[in-house]
Each structure stands twice: as C-alpha cells, then as structure tokens.
Design a protein around this motif. Structure first.
Motif, PDB file in Angstrom:
ATOM      1  N   SER A 162      10.579  -1.160  35.180  1.00 51.92           N
ATOM      2  CA  SER A 162       9.142  -1.265  34.885  1.00 51.92           C
ATOM      3  C   SER A 162       8.572  -2.590  35.376  1.00 51.92           C
ATOM      4  CB  SER A 162       8.893  -1.106  33.387  1.00 51.92           C
ATOM      5  OG  SER A 162       9.365  -2.240  32.695  1.00 51.92           O
ATOM      6  N   ALA A 163       9.416  -3.597  35.562  1.00 53.94           N
ATOM      7  CA  ALA A 163       8.947  -4.900  36.028  1.00 53.94           C
ATOM      8  C   ALA A 163       8.406  -4.832  37.461  1.00 53.94           C
ATOM      9  CB  ALA A 163      10.080  -5.928  35.951  1.00 53.94           C
ATOM     10  N   ALA A 164       8.706  -3.742  38.173  1.00 53.01           N
ATOM     11  CA  ALA A 164       8.234  -3.610  39.555  1.00 53.01           C
ATOM     12  C   ALA A 164       6.771  -3.196  39.614  1.00 53.01           C
ATOM     13  CB  ALA A 164       9.097  -2.599  40.304  1.00 53.01           C
ATOM     14  N   GLY A 165       6.218  -2.754  38.489  1.00 54.71           N
ATOM     15  CA  GLY A 165       4.809  -2.381  38.464  1.00 54.71           C
ATOM     16  C   GLY A 165       4.525  -1.020  39.057  1.00 54.71           C
ATOM     17  N   GLY A 166       5.531  -0.220  39.273  1.00 52.49           N
ATOM     18  CA  GLY A 166       5.341   1.129  39.814  1.00 52.49           C
ATOM     19  C   GLY A 166       6.689   1.748  40.088  1.00 52.49           C
ATOM     20  N   PRO A 167       6.714   3.025  40.434  1.00 54.46           N
ATOM     21  CA  PRO A 167       7.989   3.714  40.646  1.00 54.46           C
ATOM     22  C   PRO A 167       8.773   3.153  41.837  1.00 54.46           C
ATOM     23  CG  PRO A 167       6.128   5.141  41.206  1.00 54.46           C
ATOM     24  CD  PRO A 167       5.542   3.888  40.646  1.00 54.46           C
ATOM     25  N   ILE A 168      10.075   3.198  41.731  1.00 57.09           N
ATOM     26  CA  ILE A 168      10.947   2.795  42.841  1.00 57.09           C
ATOM     27  C   ILE A 168      11.825   3.988  43.215  1.00 57.09           C
ATOM     28  CG2 ILE A 168      12.824   1.283  43.590  1.00 57.09           C
ATOM     29  CD1 ILE A 168      11.808  -0.830  41.717  1.00 57.09           C
ATOM     30  N   THR A 169      11.796   4.335  44.501  1.00 60.30           N
ATOM     31  CA  THR A 169      12.607   5.446  44.999  1.00 60.30           C
ATOM     32  C   THR A 169      14.019   4.961  45.327  1.00 60.30           C
ATOM     33  OG1 THR A 169      10.628   6.363  46.025  1.00 60.30           O
ATOM     34  CG2 THR A 169      12.743   7.242  46.775  1.00 60.30           C
ATOM     35  N   ILE A 170      14.986   5.772  44.942  1.00 57.84           N
ATOM     36  CA  ILE A 170      16.375   5.515  45.350  1.00 57.84           C
ATOM     37  C   ILE A 170      16.787   6.635  46.289  1.00 57.84           C
ATOM     38  CG2 ILE A 170      18.760   5.215  44.574  1.00 57.84           C
ATOM     39  CD1 ILE A 170      16.857   3.021  43.580  1.00 57.84           C
ATOM     40  N   PRO A 171      16.855   6.373  47.606  1.00 59.26           N
ATOM     41  CA  PRO A 171      17.309   7.408  48.529  1.00 59.26           C
ATOM     42  C   PRO A 171      18.804   7.659  48.324  1.00 59.26           C
ATOM     43  CG  PRO A 171      16.402   5.481  49.691  1.00 59.26           C
ATOM     44  CD  PRO A 171      16.565   5.104  48.269  1.00 59.26           C
ATOM     45  N   LEU A 172      19.166   8.947  48.307  1.00 61.39           N
ATOM     46  CA  LEU A 172      20.566   9.331  48.115  1.00 61.39           C
ATOM     47  C   LEU A 172      21.055  10.053  49.359  1.00 61.39           C
ATOM     48  CD1 LEU A 172      20.339  10.896  44.540  1.00 61.39           C
ATOM     49  CD2 LEU A 172      20.894   8.535  45.150  1.00 61.39           C
ATOM     50  N   ALA A 173      22.133   9.569  49.952  1.00 59.49           N
ATOM     51  CA  ALA A 173      22.735  10.246  51.100  1.00 59.49           C
ATOM     52  C   ALA A 173      24.180  10.604  50.755  1.00 59.49           C
ATOM     53  CB  ALA A 173      22.701   9.343  52.333  1.00 59.49           C
ATOM     54  N   GLY A 174      24.546  11.850  51.004  1.00 65.10           N
ATOM     55  CA  GLY A 174      25.917  12.275  50.709  1.00 65.10           C
ATOM     56  C   GLY A 174      26.127  13.697  51.175  1.00 65.10           C
TER      57      GLY A 174
END
Ligand SMILES: NC(=O)c1ccc[n+]([C@@H]2O[C@H](COP(=O)([O-])OP(=O)(O)OC[C@H]3O[C@@H](n4cnc5c(N)ncnc54)[C@H](OP(=O)(O)O)[C@@H]3O)[C@@H](O)[C@H]2O)c1
Length: 231
Positions: A162-174
């Motif tokens: 939440s400290a980022a001030g907005g959503p953070i995407t985590i790309p997943l590759a596998g």
C-alpha cells in the motif's frame, strides 16, 4: 444439537479446505527478500521454513520470531526437503551452488525473484544471465517448476504494497500452469497483483523489466512501479 453439528461440519470443512491450500514454503535466504516475503507467506496461512547458512544466529532467530505462525529455520537443504514451494531469495552469484545443494527438487515449485545483473563503468547495468536466470535455474532442476516472480519491485513494497500508492503488477513467467496459479495466489495473498505473461522464456523480458527498474533509480531517473492494466 442439530445446529451444532452443522456448524461443526462447516468448521471442519473450512479447516480442510484451508489446510488443502496451505503449502510448506522454504524461504532460502534471510536477506532483504526472504525477510520481506517470509512473514507475509506465514500470515497467509502457509508453513514457512527458512533455509539459512546460519539458522541458529540471533538475526535469523529474530526473523523466525517475527514471522510467527510456527515458522522455523534450518539449513538450506533441510528446508527444501519437505517444501512444496521454494523461494530462492539469494544472490545470483552463489545460486547454482545453492540449488545444487538443495537435494531432489522434482515436482517442487521454485519461485525465482533473482535479478542477475552486472554493474559496469559509469553506472551501466547489464543482465548477467543468458538467456535468463530463470531458464538456467530450470536447467539445474529440470523436473522442478520454476516460476519467475517478485523481481520487478523493491522489498519495501513486498513488506507494504500500500505504500506504493497504487497497485503493483507481478509478472509471472513459467511453463507449468498449476505452478503459476499457485504462485499467483501467493502474490495476491501478499497484496500484489499477479499477471501471467507466459512460458518461462518470457523470463527474459521480465528480467529486462527488473534491469530497467533497478537502473532507473541507480542512474538517477524518475522511479516508478510496474502496474500493467489488463484489457
Ligand atoms: N532487495 C530487493 O529489493 C530485491 C527486489 C527484487 C529482487 N531481488 C533479488 O532477490 C534476490 C535476493 O535479494 P536480497 O535483497 O534478499 O539479497 P540479500 O539481502 O543479499 O540476501 C540474500 C540472502 O541469501 C543468503 N545467501 C546464501 N548464500 C549466500 C552467499 N554465498 N552470499 C550471500 N548471501 C547468501 C543469505 O541468507 P543466509 O545468511 O540466511 O544464508 C542472504 O541473506 C537477489 O537475487 C536480488 O537480485 C531483490
């Protein structure tokens, strides 16, 4: 009485569903990333076992206490032995030696958050693993399911998204769909937003995202967080 039985059945069912979703996660490395994600995974209901070179040292034991929820610390190999999922939260340089020492990894999910980078003259940065760290790790553990994740943000936002001030995407590759789905659930559980970006070869792009992210701050430009908006 009947009501009590129904409630008991409901509770037992919920407990069974809960335990079916609870994984044993070996967090290999108790540095920045391990100490950020280990407590979050434990709080999400998973059993966390830290794998450390010095599991009995006070700093590691402090992390175990902070993590709570039955977390423990042991050697790297002992942590990996009973784990369903392994978070490889270690530097790139010793990664092969560490993976080789973990014992049989067949069928286990390996989460790879590693940014393998070489720092050169005049603050230049280049990727140090070809074609990608994740694909090399997959080669060292061919029957494990490697998923690239968590390399495109700083640990501070793993601790408190939440400290980022907005959503953070985590790309997943596998390459394994089920493994990616289980890692996606972990990503969501820590308050981040998973996005499946394809097979493990896409780790090349995801690692380049990591390079861009690190270079942006290291070379003094505007810092940002990755938020990819699905359409
Ligand atoms: N820090 C970040 O914000 C961040 C963000 C995204 C990705 N990453 C990537 O995630 C990985 C881990 O980063 P980190 O910040 O957690 O690194 P770190 O603070 O340097 O910690 C790495 C941990 O790995 C363990 N380790 C095992 N063998 C080691 C060895 N030969 N030399 C050094 N450490 C060894 C250590 O734990 P024990 O002493 O308990 O064995 C150490 O605390 C790196 O590959 C990094 O590129 C970092």
């Amino acid at each position: 009485m009947k009501m009590h039985l129904i409630n008991l059945t409901t509770v037992l069912t919920l407990l069974l569903i809960g335990s079916a979703n609870a994984d044993t996660i070996a967090v290999i490395g108790t540095g920045g990333v391990g100490s950020a994600l280990g407590p979050k995974f434990a709080a999400a209901g998973h059993t966390v076992v830290y794998g450390s070179r010095s599991p009995d040292e006070s700093e590691v034991q402090g992390l175990v206490s902070l993590t709570g929820h039955g977390a423990t610390a042991t050697t790297q190999a002992a942590a990996a032995k009973n784990a369903d999922i392994i978070l490889l939260a270690v530097p790139w340089a010793p990664a092969k030696t560490i993976v080789d020492g973990l014992g049989p990894l067949d069928g286990k999910i390996i989460i790879d958050p590693i940014n393998a980078m070489a720092f050169g003259a005049e603050k230049s940065i280049s990727l140090a693993a070809t074609p990608s760290a994740a694909e090399l790790i997959q080669g060292w553990a061919p029957k494990a399911h490697v998923v690239k994740a968590f390399n495109t943000l700083t640990r501070a936002y793993m601790v408190d998204p939440s400290a980022a001030g907005g959503p953070i995407t985590i790309p997943l590759a596998g390459n394994d769909t089920d493994a990616k789905a289980r890692v996606a659930a972990l990503v969501e559980a820590v308050g981040l937003v998973p996005l499946d970006v394809g097979s493990l070869s896409q780790a090349r792009a995801v690692e380049a995202m990591g390079q861009l992210y690190v270079a942006q701050g290291y070379q003094g430009r505007t810092r940002f967080e990755f938020h990819l908006r699905p359409r």
